[in-house]
Design a protein around this motif. Structure first.
Motif, PDB file in Angstrom:
ATOM      1  N   ALA A   1     -21.391  32.498 -14.391  1.00  0.00           N
ATOM      2  CA  ALA A   1     -19.991  32.311 -14.946  1.00  0.00           C
ATOM      3  C   ALA A   1     -20.318  31.968 -16.471  1.00  0.00           C
ATOM      4  O   ALA A   1     -19.564  32.417 -17.373  1.00  0.00           O
ATOM      5  CB  ALA A   1     -19.353  31.174 -14.283  1.00  0.00           C
ATOM      6  N   LYS A   2     -21.236  31.225 -16.780  1.00  0.00           N
ATOM      7  CA  LYS A   2     -21.475  30.773 -18.083  1.00  0.00           C
ATOM      8  C   LYS A   2     -22.097  31.825 -18.976  1.00  0.00           C
ATOM      9  O   LYS A   2     -21.815  32.048 -20.074  1.00  0.00           O
ATOM     10  CB  LYS A   2     -22.679  29.811 -18.027  1.00  0.00           C
ATOM     11  CG  LYS A   2     -23.297  28.989 -19.285  1.00  0.00           C
ATOM     12  CD  LYS A   2     -24.270  28.187 -19.366  1.00  0.00           C
ATOM     13  CE  LYS A   2     -24.606  27.478 -20.552  1.00  0.00           C
ATOM     14  NZ  LYS A   2     -25.692  26.354 -20.733  1.00  0.00           N
ATOM     15  N   LYS A   3     -23.148  32.846 -18.291  1.00  0.00           N
ATOM     16  CA  LYS A   3     -23.484  33.912 -18.982  1.00  0.00           C
ATOM     17  C   LYS A   3     -22.071  34.883 -19.284  1.00  0.00           C
ATOM     18  O   LYS A   3     -22.157  35.673 -20.333  1.00  0.00           O
ATOM     19  CB  LYS A   3     -24.298  34.685 -18.194  1.00  0.00           C
ATOM     20  CG  LYS A   3     -25.069  35.864 -18.906  1.00  0.00           C
ATOM     21  CD  LYS A   3     -26.170  36.460 -18.114  1.00  0.00           C
ATOM     22  CE  LYS A   3     -27.015  37.580 -19.065  1.00  0.00           C
ATOM     23  NZ  LYS A   3     -26.061  38.580 -19.558  1.00  0.00           N
ATOM     24  N   ILE A   4     -21.161  35.097 -18.302  1.00  0.00           N
ATOM     25  CA  ILE A   4     -20.230  35.835 -18.658  1.00  0.00           C
ATOM     26  C   ILE A   4     -19.356  35.344 -19.665  1.00  0.00           C
ATOM     27  O   ILE A   4     -18.899  36.206 -20.804  1.00  0.00           O
ATOM     28  CB  ILE A   4     -19.129  36.067 -17.261  1.00  0.00           C
ATOM     29  CG1 ILE A   4     -20.045  36.686 -16.324  1.00  0.00           C
ATOM     30  CG2 ILE A   4     -17.912  36.637 -17.679  1.00  0.00           C
ATOM     31  CD1 ILE A   4     -19.651  36.704 -14.821  1.00  0.00           C
ATOM     32  N   GLU A   5     -19.123  34.059 -19.894  1.00  0.00           N
ATOM     33  CA  GLU A   5     -18.389  33.675 -20.833  1.00  0.00           C
ATOM     34  C   GLU A   5     -18.962  33.743 -22.246  1.00  0.00           C
ATOM     35  O   GLU A   5     -18.405  34.215 -23.212  1.00  0.00           O
ATOM     36  CB  GLU A   5     -18.017  32.135 -20.549  1.00  0.00           C
ATOM     37  CG  GLU A   5     -17.047  31.606 -19.763  1.00  0.00           C
ATOM     38  CD  GLU A   5     -15.766  32.252 -20.116  1.00  0.00           C
ATOM     39  OE1 GLU A   5     -15.333  31.981 -21.169  1.00  0.00           O
ATOM     40  OE2 GLU A   5     -14.971  32.812 -19.170  1.00  0.00           O
ATOM     41  N   GLU A   6     -20.099  33.816 -22.429  1.00  0.00           N
ATOM     42  CA  GLU A   6     -21.162  33.943 -23.457  1.00  0.00           C
ATOM     43  C   GLU A   6     -20.906  35.578 -23.867  1.00  0.00           C
ATOM     44  O   GLU A   6     -20.878  36.027 -24.959  1.00  0.00           O
ATOM     45  CB  GLU A   6     -22.328  33.621 -23.379  1.00  0.00           C
ATOM     46  CG  GLU A   6     -22.696  32.227 -23.374  1.00  0.00           C
ATOM     47  CD  GLU A   6     -24.212  32.015 -22.806  1.00  0.00           C
ATOM     48  OE1 GLU A   6     -24.944  32.722 -22.570  1.00  0.00           O
ATOM     49  OE2 GLU A   6     -24.683  30.730 -22.818  1.00  0.00           O
TER      50      GLU A   6
ATOM     51  N   LYS B   1     -18.493  37.483 -23.202  1.00  0.00           N
ATOM     52  CA  LYS B   1     -17.093  37.693 -23.504  1.00  0.00           C
ATOM     53  C   LYS B   1     -17.129  37.360 -24.936  1.00  0.00           C
ATOM     54  O   LYS B   1     -16.244  38.117 -25.594  1.00  0.00           O
ATOM     55  CB  LYS B   1     -16.162  36.770 -22.571  1.00  0.00           C
ATOM     56  CG  LYS B   1     -15.732  37.583 -21.285  1.00  0.00           C
ATOM     57  CD  LYS B   1     -14.612  36.728 -20.485  1.00  0.00           C
ATOM     58  CE  LYS B   1     -14.324  37.348 -19.298  1.00  0.00           C
ATOM     59  NZ  LYS B   1     -13.584  36.546 -18.380  1.00  0.00           N
ATOM     60  N   LYS B   2     -17.313  36.292 -25.307  1.00  0.00           N
ATOM     61  CA  LYS B   2     -17.248  35.926 -26.827  1.00  0.00           C
ATOM     62  C   LYS B   2     -17.817  36.860 -27.814  1.00  0.00           C
ATOM     63  O   LYS B   2     -17.332  37.103 -28.767  1.00  0.00           O
ATOM     64  CB  LYS B   2     -17.848  34.389 -26.956  1.00  0.00           C
ATOM     65  CG  LYS B   2     -17.224  33.216 -26.255  1.00  0.00           C
ATOM     66  CD  LYS B   2     -17.910  32.038 -26.362  1.00  0.00           C
ATOM     67  CE  LYS B   2     -17.066  30.732 -25.900  1.00  0.00           C
ATOM     68  NZ  LYS B   2     -17.962  29.686 -26.050  1.00  0.00           N
ATOM     69  N   ASP B   3     -19.191  37.352 -27.359  1.00  0.00           N
ATOM     70  CA  ASP B   3     -19.725  38.344 -28.300  1.00  0.00           C
ATOM     71  C   ASP B   3     -19.100  39.611 -28.144  1.00  0.00           C
ATOM     72  O   ASP B   3     -18.857  40.109 -29.352  1.00  0.00           O
ATOM     73  CB  ASP B   3     -21.159  38.537 -27.665  1.00  0.00           C
ATOM     74  CG  ASP B   3     -22.235  37.399 -27.591  1.00  0.00           C
ATOM     75  OD1 ASP B   3     -22.067  36.724 -28.526  1.00  0.00           O
ATOM     76  OD2 ASP B   3     -23.060  37.432 -27.034  1.00  0.00           O
ATOM     77  N   LYS B   4     -18.457  40.129 -27.214  1.00  0.00           N
ATOM     78  CA  LYS B   4     -17.731  41.481 -26.833  1.00  0.00           C
ATOM     79  C   LYS B   4     -16.421  41.103 -27.790  1.00  0.00           C
ATOM     80  O   LYS B   4     -15.917  42.074 -28.658  1.00  0.00           O
ATOM     81  CB  LYS B   4     -17.403  41.825 -25.479  1.00  0.00           C
ATOM     82  CG  LYS B   4     -18.568  42.342 -24.749  1.00  0.00           C
ATOM     83  CD  LYS B   4     -18.030  42.714 -23.439  1.00  0.00           C
ATOM     84  CE  LYS B   4     -19.540  43.326 -22.670  1.00  0.00           C
ATOM     85  NZ  LYS B   4     -19.107  43.579 -21.294  1.00  0.00           N
ATOM     86  N   SER B   5     -15.858  39.894 -27.836  1.00  0.00           N
ATOM     87  CA  SER B   5     -14.659  39.646 -28.354  1.00  0.00           C
ATOM     88  C   SER B   5     -14.711  39.515 -29.989  1.00  0.00           C
ATOM     89  O   SER B   5     -13.740  40.367 -30.726  1.00  0.00           O
ATOM     90  CB  SER B   5     -13.944  38.413 -28.248  1.00  0.00           C
ATOM     91  OG  SER B   5     -12.482  37.977 -28.544  1.00  0.00           O
ATOM     92  N   LYS B   6     -15.947  39.291 -30.522  1.00  0.00           N
ATOM     93  CA  LYS B   6     -16.248  39.209 -31.816  1.00  0.00           C
ATOM     94  C   LYS B   6     -16.420  40.675 -32.315  1.00  0.00           C
ATOM     95  O   LYS B   6     -15.891  41.289 -33.296  1.00  0.00           O
ATOM     96  CB  LYS B   6     -17.402  38.531 -32.153  1.00  0.00           C
ATOM     97  CG  LYS B   6     -17.311  36.868 -31.945  1.00  0.00           C
ATOM     98  CD  LYS B   6     -18.462  36.361 -32.313  1.00  0.00           C
ATOM     99  CE  LYS B   6     -18.353  34.621 -31.949  1.00  0.00           C
ATOM    100  NZ  LYS B   6     -19.782  34.064 -32.389  1.00  0.00           N
ATOM    101  N   ASN B   7     -17.301  41.487 -31.586  1.00  0.00           N
ATOM    102  CA  ASN B   7     -17.366  42.826 -31.814  1.00  0.00           C
ATOM    103  C   ASN B   7     -16.165  43.721 -31.739  1.00  0.00           C
ATOM    104  O   ASN B   7     -16.004  44.539 -32.688  1.00  0.00           O
ATOM    105  CB  ASN B   7     -18.282  43.426 -30.834  1.00  0.00           C
ATOM    106  CG  ASN B   7     -19.811  42.856 -31.036  1.00  0.00           C
ATOM    107  OD1 ASN B   7     -20.077  42.504 -32.149  1.00  0.00           O
ATOM    108  ND2 ASN B   7     -20.674  42.848 -30.192  1.00  0.00           N
ATOM    109  N   ARG B   8     -15.335  43.397 -30.649  1.00  0.00           N
ATOM    110  CA  ARG B   8     -14.053  44.144 -30.719  1.00  0.00           C
ATOM    111  C   ARG B   8     -12.952  43.796 -31.736  1.00  0.00           C
ATOM    112  O   ARG B   8     -12.290  44.652 -32.348  1.00  0.00           O
ATOM    113  CB  ARG B   8     -13.410  43.999 -29.287  1.00  0.00           C
ATOM    114  CG  ARG B   8     -12.261  44.713 -29.051  1.00  0.00           C
ATOM    115  CD  ARG B   8     -11.467  44.261 -27.701  1.00  0.00           C
ATOM    116  NE  ARG B   8     -12.271  44.193 -26.604  1.00  0.00           N
ATOM    117  CZ  ARG B   8     -12.674  43.191 -25.894  1.00  0.00           C
ATOM    118  NH1 ARG B   8     -12.261  41.899 -26.170  1.00  0.00           N
ATOM    119  NH2 ARG B   8     -13.827  43.268 -24.893  1.00  0.00           N
TER     120      ARG B   8
END
Length: 208
Positions: A117-122, A124-131
């Motif tokens: 879950a911790k890795k998924i959150e990390e 998501k944050k990276d993908k959100s920045k790129n998106r």
């Protein structure tokens, strides 16, 4: 003599108990869309899972071929190739040793899920920045990517439905894969999406 017989019987009972004892292990099971789920399975439950996946592998190629043929016959899908590469057979991976008690396996599973879950959150944050950066740079590309993903989800859902019909049972999915089939909810063509976006922008502007 009687004492010796008792010792032998006791030893046999112990061996039977050991042979029939149920062990549990943690497995990561991945569905056709690449979504993963962690499961604590006994040896009997794992054997059932392995058998089901073998059955699915035998029919998947033919099912994908049938879905692709219908997809390509639909004029609305001419600009979007059938996403066969995104549809895989279910898979499993053993993540732990065998545990004699289910409770022990579940305790270990909790730790694995917390890390995941911790890795998924990390991620998501990276993908959100790129998106966000990509969306600002070129909104049209972001819209096309969203459309492709929706079409892929519909294709996966269609294959999943066909698999269920072929096997006479549901093939589990562990995440959202779209509609029950593209016939029920077709994706709008790219041009229509652009028109809707333009209309929304026009409505936002104050009247003079």
């Amino acid at each position: 003599m009687k004492k010796m017989v008792c010792v032998i019987l006791t030893g046999l009972v112990g061996l039977v108990g050991t042979a029939t004892a149920e062990d549990f292990a943690i497995y990561q099971v991945v569905d056709m869309a690449g979504q993963a789920e962690y499961q604590v399975l006994s040896k009997v439950e794992f054997a059932k899972l392995a058998t089901e996946i073998k059955e699915e592998q035998k029919v998947l190629t033919a099912v994908i071929a049938a879905a692709k043929k219908e997809w390509e016959s639909d004029k609305e899908n001419k600009t979007t190739p059938f996403p066969a590469s995104k549809i895989k057979s279910r898979m499993f991976k053993k993540l732990s040793q065998d545990f004699p008690k289910k409770e022990t396996a579940e305790e270990r599973l909790t730790l694995i899920e917390e890390r995941a879950a911790k890795k998924i959150e990390e991620d998501k944050k990276d993908k959100s920045k790129n998106r966000g950066a990509k969306s600002k740079a070129d909104p049209e590309d972001a819209s096309k990517d969203a459309l492709k993903q929706m079409m892929a989800n519909n294709a996966i859902a269609d294959v999943n439905r066909r698999m269920a019909e072929k096997l006479g049972r549901e093939v589990p999915t562990y995440g959202f894969v779209g509609t029950a089939g593209k016939k029920e909810a077709k994706a709008a063509p790219a041009k229509e999406v652009k028109k809707d976006d333009a209309k929304k922008e026009a409505e936002k502007k104050p009247a003079h």
